[in-house]
Each structure stands twice: as C-alpha cells, then as structure tokens.
Scaffold this motif. Structure first.
Motif, PDB file in Angstrom:
ATOM      1  N   VAL A 349       0.832  -1.191   0.000  1.00 62.00           N
ATOM      2  CA  VAL A 349       0.000   0.000   0.000  1.00 62.00           C
ATOM      3  C   VAL A 349       0.874   1.251   0.000  1.00 62.00           C
ATOM      4  O   VAL A 349       1.769   1.397   0.837  1.00 62.00           O
ATOM      5  N   ASP A 350       0.596   2.159  -0.932  1.00 61.57           N
ATOM      6  CA  ASP A 350       1.197   3.492  -0.926  1.00 61.57           C
ATOM      7  C   ASP A 350       0.342   4.361  -0.007  1.00 61.57           C
ATOM      8  O   ASP A 350      -0.753   4.796  -0.361  1.00 61.57           O
ATOM      9  N   LEU A 351       0.844   4.607   1.196  1.00 64.89           N
ATOM     10  CA  LEU A 351       0.030   5.299   2.198  1.00 64.89           C
ATOM     11  C   LEU A 351      -0.232   6.754   1.826  1.00 64.89           C
ATOM     12  O   LEU A 351      -1.293   7.298   2.152  1.00 64.89           O
ATOM     13  N   GLY A 352       0.712   7.404   1.167  1.00 65.95           N
ATOM     14  CA  GLY A 352       0.478   8.789   0.763  1.00 65.95           C
ATOM     15  C   GLY A 352      -0.700   8.903  -0.185  1.00 65.95           C
ATOM     16  O   GLY A 352      -1.582   9.753  -0.008  1.00 65.95           O
ATOM     17  N   ALA A 353      -0.724   8.048  -1.214  1.00 63.03           N
ATOM     18  CA  ALA A 353      -1.841   8.063  -2.162  1.00 63.03           C
ATOM     19  C   ALA A 353      -3.140   7.665  -1.475  1.00 63.03           C
ATOM     20  O   ALA A 353      -4.212   8.217  -1.775  1.00 63.03           O
ATOM     21  N   VAL A 359      -9.113  11.427   1.878  1.00 66.18           N
ATOM     22  CA  VAL A 359      -9.433  12.823   2.178  1.00 66.18           C
ATOM     23  C   VAL A 359     -10.254  13.441   1.042  1.00 66.18           C
ATOM     24  O   VAL A 359     -11.209  14.191   1.290  1.00 66.18           O
ATOM     25  N   ASP A 360      -9.900  13.157  -0.208  1.00 67.91           N
ATOM     26  CA  ASP A 360     -10.669  13.679  -1.340  1.00 67.91           C
ATOM     27  C   ASP A 360     -12.111  13.196  -1.294  1.00 67.91           C
ATOM     28  O   ASP A 360     -13.044  13.936  -1.655  1.00 67.91           O
ATOM     29  N   THR A 372     -12.855  23.010   7.077  1.00 67.88           N
ATOM     30  CA  THR A 372     -11.712  22.922   6.176  1.00 67.88           C
ATOM     31  C   THR A 372     -10.941  21.632   6.487  1.00 67.88           C
ATOM     32  O   THR A 372     -10.494  21.427   7.625  1.00 67.88           O
ATOM     33  N   LEU A 373     -10.830  20.781   5.481  1.00 68.65           N
ATOM     34  CA  LEU A 373     -10.137  19.503   5.658  1.00 68.65           C
ATOM     35  C   LEU A 373      -8.798  19.575   4.925  1.00 68.65           C
ATOM     36  O   LEU A 373      -8.746  19.704   3.697  1.00 68.65           O
ATOM     37  N   ARG A 374      -7.713  19.519   5.684  1.00 65.03           N
ATOM     38  CA  ARG A 374      -6.384  19.671   5.113  1.00 65.03           C
ATOM     39  C   ARG A 374      -5.592  18.363   5.234  1.00 65.03           C
ATOM     40  O   ARG A 374      -5.793  17.585   6.176  1.00 65.03           O
ATOM     41  N   THR A 375      -4.667  18.196   4.286  1.00 65.78           N
ATOM     42  CA  THR A 375      -3.811  17.014   4.268  1.00 65.78           C
ATOM     43  C   THR A 375      -2.353  17.445   4.292  1.00 65.78           C
ATOM     44  O   THR A 375      -1.974  18.398   3.611  1.00 65.78           O
ATOM     45  N   SER A 376      -1.547  16.724   5.077  1.00 69.43           N
ATOM     46  CA  SER A 376      -0.111  17.001   5.134  1.00 69.43           C
ATOM     47  C   SER A 376       0.636  15.677   5.004  1.00 69.43           C
ATOM     48  O   SER A 376       0.610  14.848   5.919  1.00 69.43           O
ATOM     49  N   ILE A 377       1.271  15.465   3.846  1.00 70.86           N
ATOM     50  CA  ILE A 377       2.062  14.252   3.618  1.00 70.86           C
ATOM     51  C   ILE A 377       3.519  14.632   3.828  1.00 70.86           C
ATOM     52  O   ILE A 377       4.161  15.216   2.954  1.00 70.86           O
ATOM     53  N   GLU A 378       4.058  14.336   5.002  1.00 69.06           N
ATOM     54  CA  GLU A 378       5.416  14.758   5.345  1.00 69.06           C
ATOM     55  C   GLU A 378       6.483  13.915   4.658  1.00 69.06           C
ATOM     56  O   GLU A 378       7.591  14.396   4.419  1.00 69.06           O
ATOM     57  N   SER A 379       6.177  12.675   4.358  1.00 69.94           N
ATOM     58  CA  SER A 379       7.165  11.803   3.709  1.00 69.94           C
ATOM     59  C   SER A 379       6.446  10.634   3.057  1.00 69.94           C
ATOM     60  O   SER A 379       5.324  10.298   3.437  1.00 69.94           O
ATOM     61  N   GLU A 380       7.102  10.046   2.073  1.00 72.57           N
ATOM     62  CA  GLU A 380       6.537   8.879   1.417  1.00 72.57           C
ATOM     63  C   GLU A 380       6.691   7.659   2.326  1.00 72.57           C
ATOM     64  O   GLU A 380       7.687   7.499   3.008  1.00 72.57           O
ATOM     65  N   ALA A 381       5.679   6.802   2.285  1.00 75.73           N
ATOM     66  CA  ALA A 381       5.716   5.604   3.127  1.00 75.73           C
ATOM     67  C   ALA A 381       4.789   4.553   2.530  1.00 75.73           C
ATOM     68  O   ALA A 381       3.838   4.872   1.802  1.00 75.73           O
ATOM     69  N   SER A 382       5.073   3.308   2.853  1.00 72.09           N
ATOM     70  CA  SER A 382       4.260   2.188   2.379  1.00 72.09           C
ATOM     71  C   SER A 382       3.977   1.250   3.530  1.00 72.09           C
ATOM     72  O   SER A 382       4.754   1.154   4.489  1.00 72.09           O
ATOM     73  N   ALA A 383       2.858   0.541   3.440  1.00 73.95           N
ATOM     74  CA  ALA A 383       2.500  -0.500   4.399  1.00 73.95           C
ATOM     75  C   ALA A 383       2.522  -1.835   3.667  1.00 73.95           C
ATOM     76  O   ALA A 383       2.258  -1.900   2.460  1.00 73.95           O
ATOM     77  N   PRO A 384       2.816  -2.930   4.362  1.00 79.84           N
ATOM     78  CA  PRO A 384       2.979  -4.198   3.667  1.00 79.84           C
ATOM     79  C   PRO A 384       1.687  -4.824   3.178  1.00 79.84           C
ATOM     80  O   PRO A 384       1.706  -5.638   2.257  1.00 79.84           O
ATOM     81  N   LEU A 385       0.533  -4.481   3.772  1.00 81.21           N
ATOM     82  CA  LEU A 385      -0.701  -5.147   3.380  1.00 81.21           C
ATOM     83  C   LEU A 385      -1.905  -4.362   3.897  1.00 81.21           C
ATOM     84  O   LEU A 385      -1.783  -3.436   4.687  1.00 81.21           O
ATOM     85  N   GLY A 386      -3.097  -4.759   3.407  1.00 76.78           N
ATOM     86  CA  GLY A 386      -4.360  -4.282   3.971  1.00 76.78           C
ATOM     87  C   GLY A 386      -4.762  -2.891   3.549  1.00 76.78           C
ATOM     88  O   GLY A 386      -5.203  -2.106   4.398  1.00 76.78           O
ATOM     89  N   GLY A 387      -4.648  -2.552   2.256  1.00 80.68           N
ATOM     90  CA  GLY A 387      -5.017  -1.208   1.833  1.00 80.68           C
ATOM     91  C   GLY A 387      -6.470  -0.873   2.104  1.00 80.68           C
ATOM     92  O   GLY A 387      -6.799   0.209   2.578  1.00 80.68           O
ATOM     93  N   THR A 412      -7.272  18.262  10.274  1.00 72.82           N
ATOM     94  CA  THR A 412      -6.055  17.941   9.524  1.00 72.82           C
ATOM     95  C   THR A 412      -5.784  16.437   9.559  1.00 72.82           C
ATOM     96  O   THR A 412      -6.036  15.758  10.575  1.00 72.82           O
ATOM     97  N   VAL A 413      -5.257  15.951   8.457  1.00 75.37           N
ATOM     98  CA  VAL A 413      -4.816  14.559   8.358  1.00 75.37           C
ATOM     99  C   VAL A 413      -3.344  14.599   7.965  1.00 75.37           C
ATOM    100  O   VAL A 413      -2.994  15.078   6.888  1.00 75.37           O
ATOM    101  N   THR A 414      -2.464  14.089   8.856  1.00 74.26           N
ATOM    102  CA  THR A 414      -1.020  14.173   8.652  1.00 74.26           C
ATOM    103  C   THR A 414      -0.425  12.776   8.563  1.00 74.26           C
ATOM    104  O   THR A 414      -0.738  11.904   9.388  1.00 74.26           O
ATOM    105  N   LEU A 415       0.419  12.577   7.550  1.00 74.57           N
ATOM    106  CA  LEU A 415       1.152  11.311   7.406  1.00 74.57           C
ATOM    107  C   LEU A 415       2.606  11.567   7.775  1.00 74.57           C
ATOM    108  O   LEU A 415       3.285  12.399   7.177  1.00 74.57           O
ATOM    109  N   HIS A 416       3.099  10.845   8.780  1.00 75.42           N
ATOM    110  CA  HIS A 416       4.468  11.021   9.266  1.00 75.42           C
ATOM    111  C   HIS A 416       5.151   9.661   9.324  1.00 75.42           C
ATOM    112  O   HIS A 416       4.597   8.700   9.868  1.00 75.42           O
ATOM    113  N   ARG A 417       6.356   9.595   8.769  1.00 78.17           N
ATOM    114  CA  ARG A 417       7.124   8.352   8.783  1.00 78.17           C
ATOM    115  C   ARG A 417       8.201   8.419   9.859  1.00 78.17           C
ATOM    116  O   ARG A 417       9.059   9.298   9.842  1.00 78.17           O
ATOM    117  N   GLY A 418       8.138   7.472  10.806  1.00 75.61           N
ATOM    118  CA  GLY A 418       9.156   7.385  11.842  1.00 75.61           C
ATOM    119  C   GLY A 418      10.232   6.391  11.465  1.00 75.61           C
ATOM    120  O   GLY A 418      10.367   5.977  10.316  1.00 75.61           O
TER     121      GLY A 418
END
Length: 501
Positions: A349-353, A359-360, A372-387, A412-418
């Motif tokens: 799964v491409d989590l950013g997409a 959100v769309d 107002t619904l905002r999105t913040s994709i701080e970095s690209e990330a993927s999950a191994p399964l379960g899109g 706000t919806v924020t994607l952060h990769r640790g």
C-alpha cells in the motif's frame, strides 16, 4: 499472586528459559567436576610427595655424619661416598662454598651420584642456582630445607628436589641436594598444575568437541524454528506461493505445518463465505426496501399537506427506512470487516496516495459542513498489506472528526514516517471526549454522539457505535495500532500506527 504464578509457569514453559537452564548446567558441570577431581589429585600428590620426601630426608640424615668429616675426605673420594648411599630413583649432589670466598660467590659443584658428565656440570650447577634456594642457604648455611621443587634435566628427565641439607665445617659450607627422579606417570605429575594432566586435557578436548556439537545443534534448531515461523508468516501473507507443509524443512513439525494449512484454508473459506453472505443479505434487504419506497410515492400524493397526523406518519416511515438502509450498510460493512480481518488483502500500500484518496472522498462533506479539511504528507511511506482495511479505518476516523468539528474549524490529516512505524494523525477542533469515557471510545456499540444537535423535525442520522470499533479491528488486522487523546488546546486527536513495508 495468580498473575505471578501464571507468569512463572509461562517462563518455565518457555524453550528459551529451558535452554538457559541447560546452558547453566552445561557450564557448571565441568567446573564442579574439575574442582572435585583437582582436590582429589592434590590429596594424592600430597601423599606421594610425603613418601618421596621421607625417602630423601632419610638419606640426608644418614649422610650428615659423613658431611661433618668432608673436610678430611679427598674430593675425588666424595663421589664414591655418595654412591654408597645412592638408591634407585634418588640423585645426590654435593656442593661447597669456602668461608674465604667472596660474599656474592656461588657454590661449587663437587660430586654427584649417579655421576654427571663433565660437560653437563656447569649446566647442572646453573639450574640449581636458578632455583634461588642456594642463595637462601648461603645466608645461614644451617637447617634442612624440605622442598618440592621440580626441575628439568638436560636429558629431558624430570626430577623433584625434596631436601637440601647444609653442614658448616671449618673449611666452609657443604650442601647435600637430594632429589628423586620422576619415573612413573604418577610421579611425573608432581609439581605440575592439574589442568596439564593428560586425562584432564583429553577430557577437556572431548568436552569442547561435545559442546561445539551441542551448540551447533542448538543453533540449528533455533534457526529452524525461526525459519519455520518466517515461512508461516510468508505463506499467511501470500508473499510466497504454495502450501506451508511443502516448504517446511523440519520433519517433526510436519503435523503442525499440515494443521496450519488446514487452518489457513478454513479462514480463507470463512472469509469468502462472509463476503458472499454479506452481499446476498444486502441485496435481499434492498429489494423490499425499494418496494416500500416506491409504494410510499402514491401515498404521499394522496395525503393532504395540512393533515399533520398523516404527514408525521410518513416522516416516521421515511426515518425508519433510512435507519433500515443504514443498518443494512452497517451489517454489510461489519461482515466485510470481519472477512478482511480473517483474510486481509495482501497488496503493498502506498500510504500517501491512500490518505489523499480518502481525504478527497470527504472533501465535499467537509465543505458542506463548513469545515476545512487539510492534508499534510510529510514523507513517502508504504504498508505491507491491507489497503482496504487501512482506508476504511481512516474513513471512520475522518467521519467521526467531521461529525464533531464545529463549522468554520479545520481538521487535519497528517502522514508522518518514523524510524520503525508510519503514523497517520487525524486532529480536529471539536469538544473532545470526557476523560472517564476516553478508554471506551473503541468499544463496540459505544457512541457519545449528541443527537440533540439535530432539528426536531428531521430524522436523526442512524448511528450504531461501530465506526471506531471497526477502525480498531482493521488496524489490528494489519498489525497496526490506534490511539486517541484530547488535544491540549481543545479538540481531539486520533493516531493510526502502521508497520513499515
């Protein structure tokens, strides 16, 4: 107390704990045996040494009278005198230091029995001098010194100096050095550390070989179990094709592999049946609901606008139809969630997409509510399964945030990769949740939604308290987590954690 007992029982049943116990015994056993046998060897050597010492001291006492008259015996006859008292296995050496010699002068090698070749005399004297006992004797030249001093001769024969008998005469100091040849194996051990014994070295070599073999076997067993678990996960997640029993390399675990394959087949079949049943049930309910809606059309046209009683009845029927429709969707959604939990989709799964798509999908709803619904994709990330599971969980959280956020606020919806996990954070400016109720928001059929905010003349939206519960189930199904907390400045925040691909 019961929890402690259960934990101790679990530790005891652990293969790692048992392996550590075996390892401790494996290390302790040779140490205990070595210490025990070494003490026995020390006692045996002590008895043997006393026997050799007594033999040497006896010879020394017999020769002491002769040494008192050594000044009157020609030097070439001293060797003959010594040989008269020399016995098998016992060596006698006679050394002399005159009174008028320099203070730092050493002893002269006078005679020996058995005789020492002239070429070996200096080396023999140097070895005796190197022991240090001659220097000690030279200070007083009095008193017997019982020893247990091992020396190696030039002919590779070991001997044990058992006593030195000094005698002071008018000419100087005579010293009789008595030693015993270490002929048999038992005597050869005298004066040597126990670990140098041949049987100890052979036993240590056997033990080390045995320990190496055991460690190799233990490592192979551990590696095999880890490989077994990794293969099971790979088969379950469909990262590899084929049956688990066919890929298992440990014959003893073949029944487990077969049971795993049967369980996997059963779960996938159950998930497929749940999806099919959910689709059939939804289709079966939609037909009568559609019929009722169509039947309501002529009834609305025949009811007068001023007939309040009939109008209220029509509104009640419409509200009931909406609730039934929502109930059908929730039931199908719940069945799909259970099926996905049993057999999650395995695509990467491409989590950013995914976040952008979800959100769309809620952008229009947020705009209609004035949020107002905002999105913040701080970095690209993927999950191994379960899109689909992740998207559904995120949808439930966003829908919950929009339902509580006031008009004119921002969500706000924020994607952060640790370093190890990916975090999707949904934050709103709503009223939050009371601290006492916060631990229960992910429980099934639990909802704190304020129904009084809706107009009395309209039907309240159907809500069954399943949204956040489904979100939690979905996240657990893909190995993720979900947490919720009140924001310090007001509002609510929900964090979805996922493993990195």
């Amino acid at each position: 107390m019961a929890d402690t007992a259960a934990q101790l029982h679990r530790v005891w049943r652990s293969l790692t704990a048992r392996a550590l116990i075996v390892l401790a015994l494996f290390i302790a056993l040779p140490v205990v045996l070595y210490l025990t046998f070494r003490q026995a060897d020390i006692d045996r050597q002590r008895l043997l040494l006393e026997s050799i010492r007594v033999k040497g001291l006896t010879v020394g006492r017999v020769l002491e009278d002769r040494l008192q008259r050594a000044d009157m015996i020609p030097l070439f006859r001293l060797g003959e005198e010594l040989s008269r008292f020399q016995t098998e296995g016992v060596s006698l050496r006679l050394l002399f230091r005159p009174h008028d010699s320099a203070p730092d002068a050493g002893f002269l090698y006078v005679a020996s029995a058995p005789p020492v070749m002239p070429a070996d005399l200096e080396a023999e004297r140097a070895r005796l001098d190197a022991t240090g006992v001659l220097a000690q004797l030279g200070e007083s030249c009095a008193g017997d010194l019982p020893l247990a001093l091992r020396v190696e001769r030039s002919d590779r024969v070991s001997e044990l100096i058992t006593s030195l008998t000094p005698v002071r005469t008018a000419r100087g100091c005579w010293v009789l050095v008595i030693s015993s040849n270490l002929a048999d194996a038992a005597e050869q051990r005298l004066g040597q550390p126990y670990w140098r014994a041949p049987e100890v070295q052979v036993a240590a070599a056997i033990y080390l070989i045995f320990a190496f073999v055991v460690l190799v076997i233990a490592f192979d067993i551990g590696h095999g179990l880890r490989r077994f678990a990794a293969t099971a996960r790979a088969v379950a997640e469909r990262r590899i094709e084929g049956r688990f029993a066919q890929r298992n390399q440990i014959p003893e675990l073949e029944p487990v592999a077969n049971a795993f394959d049967r369980m996997e087949d059963s779960l996938r079949a159950t998930a497929s049946e749940l999806r099919a049943a959910a689709e059939e049930s939804a289709h079966a309910f939609k037909t009568p609901l559609g019929t009722i809606r169509q039947a309501m059309v002529p009834l609305r046209s025949r009811v007068a606008a001023d007939d309040k009683r009939c109008q209220q009845a029509l509104m009640a029927v419409d509200g009931a139809l909406e609730k039934l429709d929502a109930l059908v969707r929730a039931a199908r959604h719940l069945d799909d969630a259970v099926a996905d939990r049993l057999d999650p989709p395995r695509e990467k799964v491409d989590l950013g997409a995914l976040v952008e798509d979800v959100v769309d999908a809620y952008a229009a709803d947020a705009a209609a509510r004035g949020i107002t619904l905002r999105t913040s994709i701080e970095s690209e990330a993927s999950a191994p399964l379960g899109g689909r599971l992740i998207a559904d969980a995120l949808s439930q959280v966003i829908e919950n945030a929009l339902s509580y956020a006031p008009a004119g606020s921002t969500a706000t919806v924020t994607l952060h990769r640790g370093t190890r996990r990916v975090l999707i954070v949904v934050a709103d400016n709503g009223p939050g949740v009371e601290a006492a109720l916060l631990p229960h928001i992910f429980d099934r059929h639990v909802s704190f939604r304020d129904r009084n905010r809706h107009d009395p003349g309209t039907a309240a939206p159907a809500n069954f308290g399943l949204g956040l519960w489904v979100a939690k189930r979905n996240m657990e199904a893909v190995g993720g987590t979900i947490e919720a907390a009140n924001r310090r400045g007001g509002g609510f925040i929900v964090t979805l954690g996922l493993p990195l691909a």
